[in-house]
Design a protein around this motif. Structure first.
Motif, PDB file in Angstrom:
ATOM      1  N   UNK A   1       4.444   4.086   1.177  1.00 21.32           N
ATOM      2  CA  UNK A   1       5.596   4.576   1.937  1.00 21.32           C
ATOM      3  C   UNK A   1       6.927   4.244   1.257  1.00 21.32           C
ATOM      4  N   UNK A   2       6.861   3.372   0.229  1.00 17.76           N
ATOM      5  CA  UNK A   2       8.057   3.086  -0.553  1.00 17.76           C
ATOM      6  C   UNK A   2       9.052   2.156   0.110  1.00 17.76           C
ATOM      7  N   UNK A   3       8.588   1.000   0.604  1.00 23.43           N
ATOM      8  CA  UNK A   3       9.513   0.014   1.161  1.00 23.43           C
ATOM      9  C   UNK A   3       8.939  -1.386   1.017  1.00 23.43           C
ATOM     10  N   UNK A   4       9.819  -2.374   1.149  1.00 22.28           N
ATOM     11  CA  UNK A   4       9.406  -3.773   1.224  1.00 22.28           C
ATOM     12  C   UNK A   4       9.902  -4.343   2.540  1.00 22.28           C
ATOM     13  N   UNK A   5       9.202  -5.357   3.023  1.00 18.89           N
ATOM     14  CA  UNK A   5       9.626  -6.065   4.234  1.00 18.89           C
ATOM     15  C   UNK A   5      10.129  -7.427   3.825  1.00 18.89           C
ATOM     16  N   UNK A   6      11.379  -7.678   4.131  1.00 20.67           N
ATOM     17  CA  UNK A   6      12.027  -8.920   3.699  1.00 20.67           C
ATOM     18  C   UNK A   6      12.429  -9.728   4.930  1.00 20.67           C
ATOM     19  N   UNK A   7      11.946 -10.961   5.015  1.00 19.52           N
ATOM     20  CA  UNK A   7      12.253 -11.781   6.188  1.00 19.52           C
ATOM     21  C   UNK A   7      12.869 -13.122   5.825  1.00 19.52           C
ATOM     22  N   UNK A   8      12.992 -13.437   4.542  1.00 16.20           N
ATOM     23  CA  UNK A   8      13.551 -14.721   4.114  1.00 16.20           C
ATOM     24  C   UNK A   8      15.036 -14.793   4.458  1.00 16.20           C
ATOM     25  N   UNK A   9      15.477 -15.969   4.991  1.00 14.75           N
ATOM     26  CA  UNK A   9      16.895 -16.247   5.286  1.00 14.75           C
ATOM     27  C   UNK A   9      17.484 -15.350   6.365  1.00 14.75           C
ATOM     28  N   UNK A  10      16.670 -14.715   7.164  1.00 12.70           N
ATOM     29  CA  UNK A  10      17.200 -13.878   8.239  1.00 12.70           C
ATOM     30  C   UNK A  10      16.454 -14.160   9.529  1.00 12.70           C
ATOM     31  N   UNK A  11      17.090 -13.843  10.658  1.00  9.40           N
ATOM     32  CA  UNK A  11      16.451 -14.086  11.947  1.00  9.40           C
ATOM     33  C   UNK A  11      15.396 -13.033  12.248  1.00  9.40           C
ATOM     34  N   UNK A  12      15.517 -11.878  11.605  1.00  7.29           N
ATOM     35  CA  UNK A  12      14.512 -10.832  11.792  1.00  7.29           C
ATOM     36  C   UNK A  12      14.260 -10.137  10.462  1.00  7.29           C
ATOM     37  N   UNK A  13      13.085  -9.541  10.358  1.00  6.14           N
ATOM     38  CA  UNK A  13      12.693  -8.890   9.113  1.00  6.14           C
ATOM     39  C   UNK A  13      13.537  -7.650   8.848  1.00  6.14           C
ATOM     40  N   UNK A  14      13.822  -7.390   7.568  1.00  6.83           N
ATOM     41  CA  UNK A  14      14.497  -6.164   7.153  1.00  6.83           C
ATOM     42  C   UNK A  14      13.498  -5.293   6.394  1.00  6.83           C
ATOM     43  N   UNK A  15      13.482  -4.047   6.737  1.00  2.85           N
ATOM     44  CA  UNK A  15      12.657  -3.083   6.006  1.00  2.85           C
ATOM     45  C   UNK A  15      13.590  -2.328   5.070  1.00  2.85           C
ATOM     46  N   UNK A  16      13.344  -2.469   3.754  1.00  4.26           N
ATOM     47  CA  UNK A  16      14.257  -1.919   2.759  1.00  4.26           C
ATOM     48  C   UNK A  16      13.526  -0.895   1.893  1.00  4.26           C
ATOM     49  N   UNK A  17      14.068   0.324   1.805  1.00  6.71           N
ATOM     50  CA  UNK A  17      13.437   1.335   0.949  1.00  6.71           C
ATOM     51  C   UNK A  17      13.634   1.003  -0.526  1.00  6.71           C
ATOM     52  N   UNK A  18      12.693   1.400  -1.358  1.00  5.14           N
ATOM     53  CA  UNK A  18      12.830   1.225  -2.802  1.00  5.14           C
ATOM     54  C   UNK A  18      12.552   2.559  -3.485  1.00  5.14           C
ATOM     55  N   UNK A  19      13.145   2.754  -4.657  1.00  8.75           N
ATOM     56  CA  UNK A  19      13.050   4.036  -5.342  1.00  8.75           C
ATOM     57  C   UNK A  19      11.824   4.187  -6.211  1.00  8.75           C
ATOM     58  N   UNK A  20      11.704   5.370  -6.822  1.00  8.41           N
ATOM     59  CA  UNK A  20      10.516   5.733  -7.593  1.00  8.41           C
ATOM     60  C   UNK A  20      10.285   4.813  -8.793  1.00  8.41           C
ATOM     61  N   UNK A  21      11.354   4.472  -9.511  1.00  6.53           N
ATOM     62  CA  UNK A  21      11.197   3.634 -10.699  1.00  6.53           C
ATOM     63  C   UNK A  21      10.683   2.245 -10.329  1.00  6.53           C
ATOM     64  N   UNK A  22      11.190   1.724  -9.224  1.00  2.00           N
ATOM     65  CA  UNK A  22      10.726   0.416  -8.758  1.00  2.00           C
ATOM     66  C   UNK A  22       9.278   0.497  -8.294  1.00  2.00           C
ATOM     67  N   UNK A  23       8.935   1.558  -7.585  1.00  2.00           N
ATOM     68  CA  UNK A  23       7.560   1.744  -7.108  1.00  2.00           C
ATOM     69  C   UNK A  23       6.598   1.823  -8.293  1.00  2.00           C
ATOM     70  N   UNK A  24       6.978   2.572  -9.320  1.00  6.24           N
ATOM     71  CA  UNK A  24       6.135   2.713 -10.510  1.00  6.24           C
ATOM     72  C   UNK A  24       5.932   1.366 -11.208  1.00  6.24           C
ATOM     73  N   UNK A  25       7.035   0.614 -11.379  1.00  2.00           N
ATOM     74  CA  UNK A  25       6.951  -0.687 -12.049  1.00  2.00           C
ATOM     75  C   UNK A  25       6.091  -1.669 -11.251  1.00  2.00           C
ATOM     76  N   UNK A  26       6.260  -1.680  -9.929  1.00  2.00           N
ATOM     77  CA  UNK A  26       5.464  -2.562  -9.075  1.00  2.00           C
ATOM     78  C   UNK A  26       3.994  -2.167  -9.073  1.00  2.00           C
ATOM     79  N   UNK A  27       3.743  -0.884  -9.049  1.00  2.00           N
ATOM     80  CA  UNK A  27       2.361  -0.397  -9.036  1.00  2.00           C
ATOM     81  C   UNK A  27       1.630  -0.805 -10.323  1.00  2.00           C
ATOM     82  N   UNK A  28       2.312  -0.669 -11.455  1.00  3.62           N
ATOM     83  CA  UNK A  28       1.720  -1.071 -12.739  1.00  3.62           C
ATOM     84  C   UNK A  28       1.415  -2.558 -12.755  1.00  3.62           C
ATOM     85  N   UNK A  29       2.359  -3.344 -12.253  1.00  3.07           N
ATOM     86  CA  UNK A  29       2.178  -4.805 -12.211  1.00  3.07           C
ATOM     87  C   UNK A  29       1.028  -5.193 -11.278  1.00  3.07           C
ATOM     88  N   UNK A  30       1.019  -4.618 -10.078  1.00  6.86           N
ATOM     89  CA  UNK A  30       0.038  -5.021  -9.065  1.00  6.86           C
ATOM     90  C   UNK A  30      -1.380  -4.563  -9.395  1.00  6.86           C
TER      91      UNK A  30
END
Length: 295
Positions: A162-191
């Motif tokens: 779906x192209x997002x990360x869930x970030x909850x560090x240092x916040x009272x509630x989680x943030x859902x943040x979209x990420x772009x195609x280049x980041x998705x590709x780089x993460x997919x290769x790594x993972x």
């Protein structure tokens, strides 16, 4: 007064166990203040009132010292006079209720889109380490998250489909943040292909791992950014925060609204986010001066 200063410094070293550098700062600030008092023929600390302190701070200001230096001097004097008060040497603290001058807000440094692209192209994607580093840098710029949030991410926080990360560090509630195609590709290769290179424990959920198979540390990531910044030979100071700031300004330049940027950055107060509008205005002025024939 000199013996009181000496006792104060011993108190900081022995009772408070402050660092050598911190003690030297206190010592320098208090000695400078005492020299000022001698010039004004004030030889008894009990004769120092709020007016004397304010006059001294104005004296420092008139010598060209910055607001941060004046604030530090006031903090040193506060600690000194609290020590004197607690030890019964004085009855009233002349620094009480004195406010430090407002700090000048320095605009954070940013990179141009070309400079970001050049920096992100530095990792060697023919090696597992380079592929990991590429994924980290791409994700940091794609999401604008803090370094502490980046290294706190787990594999379960990433949704590449779906192209997002869930970030909850240092916040009272989680943030859902979209990420772009280049980041998705780089993460997919790594993972899918290279995270196992670093993995020692199959139950480890940390997204980014070091060579020992543990969660990458903040210091470790700082070293990585420093390495690629030097390799890129960009004539600017580059830190992990530089990519976060660049993320915000580039969004603003491309039409994103301030409220959305605030939510993605995780700022509790929109006034914190508004600093990026100043950066954007500075950038626009620079472009105008370079491009306009009569600028």
């Amino acid at each position: 007064m000199d013996y009181l200063t000496l006792n104060f410094i011993n108190y900081l070293a022995n009772d408070k166990e402050l660092s050598k550098n911190t003690i030297e700062c206190y010592n320098r600030d208090v000695n400078q203040f005492e020299n000022y008092l001698k010039q004004k023929d004030i030889n008894n600390l009990r004769d120092v009132n709020k007016t004397v302190i304010i006059t001294y701070l104005l004296h420092i200001q008139n010598t060209g010292k910055s607001n941060s230096t004046i604030s530090r001097n006031l903090a040193s004097l506060r600690t000194f006079y609290q020590y004197l008060l607690n030890n019964g040497i004085i009855k009233n603290d002349p620094t009480l209720d004195l406010k430090s001058p407002k700090q000048e807000k320095k605009l954070p440094g940013i990179l141009s889109t070309d400079e970001v692209a050049h920096l992100l192209d530095q990792p060697n994607i023919k090696t597992p380490k380079g592929i990991r580093d590429k994924a980290m840098l791409e994700l940091l710029y794609a999401s604008g998250i803090r370094v502490s949030e980046l290294i706190a991410l787990n594999v379960s926080d990433v949704n590449l489909k779906l192209g997002f990360i869930t970030c909850s560090k240092n916040t009272s509630k989680a943030r859902v943040i979209p990420i772009g195609k280049l980041s998705i590709t780089a993460l997919n290769t790594y993972l899918t292909k290279h995270r196992n290179y670093f993995l020692n424990n199959k139950d480890e959920d940390s997204l980014f791992l070091n060579h020992y198979g543990n969660r990458l540390s903040r210091q470790g990531f700082w070293k990585i950014v420093k390495f690629y910044a030097q390799k890129a030979e960009i004539n600017k100071k580059i830190t992990p925060q530089t990519l976060r700031h660049s993320f915000a300004v580039h969004l603003l330049q491309n039409g994103a609204d301030l409220k959305s940027i605030q939510e993605m950055l995780g700022h509790s107060d929109i006034s914190t986010t508004q600093v990026y509008t100043q950066l954007n205005n500075v950038r626009i002025k620079e472009i105008y001066q370079k491009a306009h024939p009569r600028a």
